[in-house]
Write a protein that holds these residues in place. Structure first.
Motif, PDB file in Angstrom:
ATOM      1  N   TYR A 106      12.895 -30.576 -30.265  1.00  0.00           N
ATOM      2  CA  TYR A 106      11.768 -31.114 -31.164  1.00  0.00           C
ATOM      3  C   TYR A 106      10.972 -32.179 -30.364  1.00  0.00           C
ATOM      4  CZ  TYR A 106       9.262 -33.264 -34.960  1.00  0.00           C
ATOM      5  OH  TYR A 106       8.366 -33.888 -35.911  1.00  0.00           O
ATOM      6  N   ASN A 107       9.690 -31.827 -30.277  1.00  0.00           N
ATOM      7  CA  ASN A 107       8.588 -32.650 -29.653  1.00  0.00           C
ATOM      8  C   ASN A 107       8.051 -33.475 -30.931  1.00  0.00           C
ATOM      9  OD1 ASN A 107       5.149 -32.028 -28.860  1.00  0.00           O
ATOM     10  ND2 ASN A 107       6.461 -33.585 -28.147  1.00  0.00           N
ATOM     11  N   PHE A 108       8.630 -34.670 -30.887  1.00  0.00           N
ATOM     12  CA  PHE A 108       7.943 -35.806 -31.945  1.00  0.00           C
ATOM     13  C   PHE A 108       6.818 -36.572 -31.572  1.00  0.00           C
ATOM     14  CE2 PHE A 108      11.023 -38.017 -29.555  1.00  0.00           C
ATOM     15  CZ  PHE A 108      10.608 -39.246 -29.078  1.00  0.00           C
ATOM     16  N   VAL A 109       6.351 -36.568 -30.549  1.00  0.00           N
ATOM     17  CA  VAL A 109       5.055 -37.061 -29.947  1.00  0.00           C
ATOM     18  C   VAL A 109       4.242 -36.364 -29.055  1.00  0.00           C
ATOM     19  CG1 VAL A 109       3.970 -39.090 -28.905  1.00  0.00           C
ATOM     20  CG2 VAL A 109       5.862 -39.647 -30.171  1.00  0.00           C
ATOM     21  N   GLU A 110       2.988 -35.946 -29.607  1.00  0.00           N
ATOM     22  CA  GLU A 110       2.380 -34.939 -28.633  1.00  0.00           C
ATOM     23  C   GLU A 110       1.376 -35.774 -27.741  1.00  0.00           C
ATOM     24  OE1 GLU A 110       0.117 -31.783 -30.606  1.00  0.00           O
ATOM     25  OE2 GLU A 110       1.507 -31.499 -32.218  1.00  0.00           O
ATOM     26  N   GLU A 111       1.321 -35.215 -26.794  1.00  0.00           N
ATOM     27  CA  GLU A 111       0.524 -35.566 -25.458  1.00  0.00           C
ATOM     28  C   GLU A 111      -0.935 -36.020 -25.767  1.00  0.00           C
ATOM     29  OE1 GLU A 111      -0.385 -35.277 -20.746  1.00  0.00           O
ATOM     30  OE2 GLU A 111       0.883 -33.993 -21.864  1.00  0.00           O
ATOM     31  N   VAL A 112      -1.634 -37.025 -25.458  1.00  0.00           N
ATOM     32  CA  VAL A 112      -2.951 -37.326 -25.346  1.00  0.00           C
ATOM     33  C   VAL A 112      -3.559 -37.276 -24.072  1.00  0.00           C
ATOM     34  CG1 VAL A 112      -4.832 -39.043 -26.130  1.00  0.00           C
ATOM     35  CG2 VAL A 112      -2.713 -39.065 -27.439  1.00  0.00           C
ATOM     36  N   LYS A 114      -6.424 -36.859 -22.690  1.00  0.00           N
ATOM     37  CA  LYS A 114      -7.385 -37.914 -22.032  1.00  0.00           C
ATOM     38  C   LYS A 114      -7.018 -39.454 -21.904  1.00  0.00           C
ATOM     39  CE  LYS A 114     -11.322 -34.799 -22.054  1.00  0.00           C
ATOM     40  NZ  LYS A 114     -12.507 -34.464 -22.446  1.00  0.00           N
ATOM     41  N   GLY A 115      -5.496 -39.839 -22.584  1.00  0.00           N
ATOM     42  CA  GLY A 115      -5.349 -40.956 -22.658  1.00  0.00           C
ATOM     43  C   GLY A 115      -4.277 -41.425 -21.691  1.00  0.00           C
ATOM     44  N   TYR A 116      -3.178 -42.384 -22.325  1.00  0.00           N
ATOM     45  CA  TYR A 116      -2.230 -42.827 -21.659  1.00  0.00           C
ATOM     46  C   TYR A 116      -1.032 -42.431 -22.437  1.00  0.00           C
ATOM     47  CZ  TYR A 116      -5.236 -45.583 -18.726  1.00  0.00           C
ATOM     48  OH  TYR A 116      -6.234 -45.990 -17.857  1.00  0.00           O
ATOM     49  N   VAL A 117      -1.149 -41.695 -23.464  1.00  0.00           N
ATOM     50  CA  VAL A 117      -0.037 -41.466 -24.577  1.00  0.00           C
ATOM     51  C   VAL A 117       0.962 -39.946 -23.916  1.00  0.00           C
ATOM     52  CG1 VAL A 117       0.863 -40.758 -26.707  1.00  0.00           C
ATOM     53  CG2 VAL A 117      -0.818 -42.581 -26.352  1.00  0.00           C
ATOM     54  N   PRO A 118       1.984 -40.091 -23.284  1.00  0.00           N
ATOM     55  CA  PRO A 118       2.454 -38.948 -23.045  1.00  0.00           C
ATOM     56  C   PRO A 118       3.345 -38.215 -24.160  1.00  0.00           C
ATOM     57  CG  PRO A 118       4.170 -40.706 -22.753  1.00  0.00           C
ATOM     58  CD  PRO A 118       2.856 -41.262 -23.098  1.00  0.00           C
ATOM     59  N   ALA A 119       3.751 -36.899 -23.826  1.00  0.00           N
ATOM     60  CA  ALA A 119       4.653 -35.984 -24.679  1.00  0.00           C
ATOM     61  C   ALA A 119       5.716 -36.555 -24.906  1.00  0.00           C
ATOM     62  CB  ALA A 119       4.330 -34.630 -24.721  1.00  0.00           C
ATOM     63  N   MET A 120       6.629 -36.756 -26.040  1.00  0.00           N
ATOM     64  CA  MET A 120       7.776 -37.093 -25.951  1.00  0.00           C
ATOM     65  C   MET A 120       8.727 -36.183 -26.585  1.00  0.00           C
ATOM     66  SD  MET A 120       7.224 -41.130 -26.483  1.00  0.00           S
ATOM     67  CE  MET A 120       9.241 -41.506 -26.082  1.00  0.00           C
ATOM     68  N   THR A 121       9.906 -35.640 -26.477  1.00  0.00           N
ATOM     69  CA  THR A 121      10.603 -34.618 -27.057  1.00  0.00           C
ATOM     70  C   THR A 121      12.193 -35.131 -27.042  1.00  0.00           C
ATOM     71  OG1 THR A 121       9.161 -32.948 -26.602  1.00  0.00           O
ATOM     72  CG2 THR A 121      11.519 -32.369 -26.740  1.00  0.00           C
ATOM     73  N   PHE A 122      12.814 -34.798 -28.026  1.00  0.00           N
ATOM     74  CA  PHE A 122      14.353 -35.012 -28.252  1.00  0.00           C
ATOM     75  C   PHE A 122      15.033 -33.651 -28.033  1.00  0.00           C
ATOM     76  CE2 PHE A 122      18.172 -35.357 -30.859  1.00  0.00           C
ATOM     77  CZ  PHE A 122      18.672 -36.488 -30.275  1.00  0.00           C
ATOM     78  N   THR A 123      15.979 -33.528 -27.393  1.00  0.00           N
ATOM     79  CA  THR A 123      16.838 -32.453 -27.299  1.00  0.00           C
ATOM     80  C   THR A 123      18.272 -32.571 -27.792  1.00  0.00           C
ATOM     81  OG1 THR A 123      15.421 -31.262 -25.791  1.00  0.00           O
ATOM     82  CG2 THR A 123      17.699 -30.393 -25.835  1.00  0.00           C
ATOM     83  N   PHE A 124      18.986 -31.803 -28.610  1.00  0.00           N
ATOM     84  CA  PHE A 124      20.216 -32.101 -28.860  1.00  0.00           C
ATOM     85  C   PHE A 124      21.091 -30.698 -28.485  1.00  0.00           C
ATOM     86  CE2 PHE A 124      23.686 -31.037 -31.959  1.00  0.00           C
ATOM     87  CZ  PHE A 124      24.816 -31.961 -31.759  1.00  0.00           C
ATOM     88  N   ASP A 125      22.162 -30.780 -27.942  1.00  0.00           N
ATOM     89  CA  ASP A 125      23.134 -29.616 -27.436  1.00  0.00           C
ATOM     90  C   ASP A 125      24.252 -29.963 -27.905  1.00  0.00           C
ATOM     91  OD1 ASP A 125      23.605 -27.386 -25.507  1.00  0.00           O
ATOM     92  OD2 ASP A 125      24.992 -28.963 -25.032  1.00  0.00           O
ATOM     93  N   LEU A 126      24.865 -28.718 -28.544  1.00  0.00           N
ATOM     94  CA  LEU A 126      26.443 -28.673 -28.779  1.00  0.00           C
ATOM     95  C   LEU A 126      26.995 -27.658 -28.024  1.00  0.00           C
ATOM     96  CD1 LEU A 126      28.438 -29.506 -30.907  1.00  0.00           C
ATOM     97  CD2 LEU A 126      27.706 -27.638 -32.453  1.00  0.00           C
ATOM     98  N   LYS A 127      28.063 -28.037 -27.332  1.00  0.00           N
ATOM     99  CA  LYS A 127      28.802 -27.244 -26.861  1.00  0.00           C
ATOM    100  C   LYS A 127      30.023 -26.484 -27.524  1.00  0.00           C
ATOM    101  CE  LYS A 127      32.479 -27.895 -24.465  1.00  0.00           C
ATOM    102  NZ  LYS A 127      33.736 -28.473 -23.693  1.00  0.00           N
ATOM    103  N   VAL A 128      29.961 -25.307 -27.739  1.00  0.00           N
ATOM    104  CA  VAL A 128      30.926 -24.950 -28.674  1.00  0.00           C
ATOM    105  C   VAL A 128      32.018 -24.156 -27.623  1.00  0.00           C
ATOM    106  CG1 VAL A 128      31.363 -23.149 -30.491  1.00  0.00           C
ATOM    107  CG2 VAL A 128      29.304 -24.260 -30.265  1.00  0.00           C
ATOM    108  N   PRO A 129      33.380 -24.650 -27.926  1.00  0.00           N
ATOM    109  CA  PRO A 129      34.369 -24.043 -27.104  1.00  0.00           C
ATOM    110  C   PRO A 129      34.959 -22.626 -27.490  1.00  0.00           C
ATOM    111  CG  PRO A 129      35.292 -25.402 -28.984  1.00  0.00           C
ATOM    112  CD  PRO A 129      33.961 -25.570 -28.788  1.00  0.00           C
ATOM    113  N   THR A 130      34.088 -21.616 -26.877  1.00  0.00           N
ATOM    114  CA  THR A 130      34.075 -20.351 -26.970  1.00  0.00           C
ATOM    115  C   THR A 130      34.897 -19.502 -26.075  1.00  0.00           C
ATOM    116  OG1 THR A 130      32.117 -19.961 -26.131  1.00  0.00           O
ATOM    117  CG2 THR A 130      32.061 -20.076 -28.601  1.00  0.00           C
ATOM    118  N   ALA A 131      35.001 -20.266 -24.688  1.00  0.00           N
ATOM    119  CA  ALA A 131      35.621 -19.870 -23.610  1.00  0.00           C
ATOM    120  C   ALA A 131      37.194 -19.765 -23.429  1.00  0.00           C
ATOM    121  CB  ALA A 131      35.164 -20.432 -22.253  1.00  0.00           C
TER     122      ALA A 131
END
Length: 259
Positions: A106-112, A114-131
């Motif tokens: 999820y990208n919760f801050v979009e990059e500007v 021509k400014g100094y604001v970077p894009a910021m994103t949060f990632t959540f990963d769930l490892k499911v024990p299928t192997a």
């Protein structure tokens, strides 16, 4: 090794934005960029990775697959699945599909731009024990991975910063530890078709008695006049642990879905 592979299999795909200079991070990098798959688009990547660990042996991921879908604006959901073929020095060979990973980005801050604001994103990963845990392909436990991504463009260049933490499912008798991840990537567009990419990344120790891992790699991406690109990269360890040598090749394909 299995906790280490599980974490990488999150990062390698979830570390993905696939096509132009501003929309194609991902393969062959481990460090991800902040842009998720566009809404109503699907992206599929597949690759092969061969590593020679510092302590000897062979570690292969083939295929390493990621499927992502832009369900909403700035929100991507997806899954990753790798098949491993490992023959490490002093350990029994292991071969087969590893655990399935489900992730959100999820990208919760979009990059500007021509400014100094970077894009910021949060990632959540769930490892499911299928192997198969009896064959050494899984710990048999769920793992949760959290990743913060910061991206800033100075066209034709872009820099990505990743900070992550994985909560490892506890296994009776095992000495596995939760892991920190950190990395930085640089992407530079030579023209519309060719890009030079590289990253440096590290992981804290995955178990008591083991050492931290630090690697780097450099590669290229080529995008023909197709909704796809091809990549190749080589790398090695920065420390006395990790990968003595690593090479990866793959491709990523994308298309819009019309409902």
């Amino acid at each position: 090794m299995f906790w280490k592979k599980s974490f990488f299999s999150v990062l390698l795909p979830a570390f993905v934005s696939f096509f132009s200079a501003d929309a194609f991070a991902g393969r062959p990098l481990v460090v991800d960029d902040a842009r998720p798959v566009a809404q109503n688009n699907v992206q599929f990547s597949i690759g092969f990775t061969h590593t020679v660990p510092e302590n000897g042996g062979r570690d292969q991921q083939a295929p390493a697959m990621t499927l992502g879908f832009g369900v909403l604006k700035n929100l991507e959901l997806g899954l990753t699945l790798d098949r491993t073929n490992t023959d490490l020095k002093g350990e029994s060979p292991v071969s087969g599909f590893e655990d399935l990973h489900l992730y959100s980005k999820y990208n919760f801050v979009e990059e500007v731009e021509k400014g100094y604001v970077p894009a910021m994103t949060f990632t959540f990963d769930l490892k499911v024990p299928t192997a198969n845990s009896h064959n050494g392909l899984s710990t048999g436990k769920f793992d949760e991975g959290f990743l913060l991504i910061v991206t800033k463009h100075w066209f034709p260049a872009a820099v990505d910063l990743n900070l992550g933490y994985t909560v490892v499912g506890r296994q009776q008798g095992a000495k596995l530890e939760n892991q920190f991840f950190g990395g930085v990537a640089l992407r530079y567009g030579l023209n519309e078709n060719w890009r030079i990419v590289g990253d440096i990344y590290g992981l804290s120790r995955g178990a008591k008695g083991e050492k931290a891992v630090g690697n780097f790699q450099i590669g290229i991406r080529y995008r023909p006049n197709l909704p796809a690109y091809f990549d190749v990269a080589v790398g090695r360890s920065l420390l006395a642990t990790g990968d003595r040598f690593q090479v990866t090749v793959g491709t990523t394909w994308s298309t819009a879905l019309n409902f």
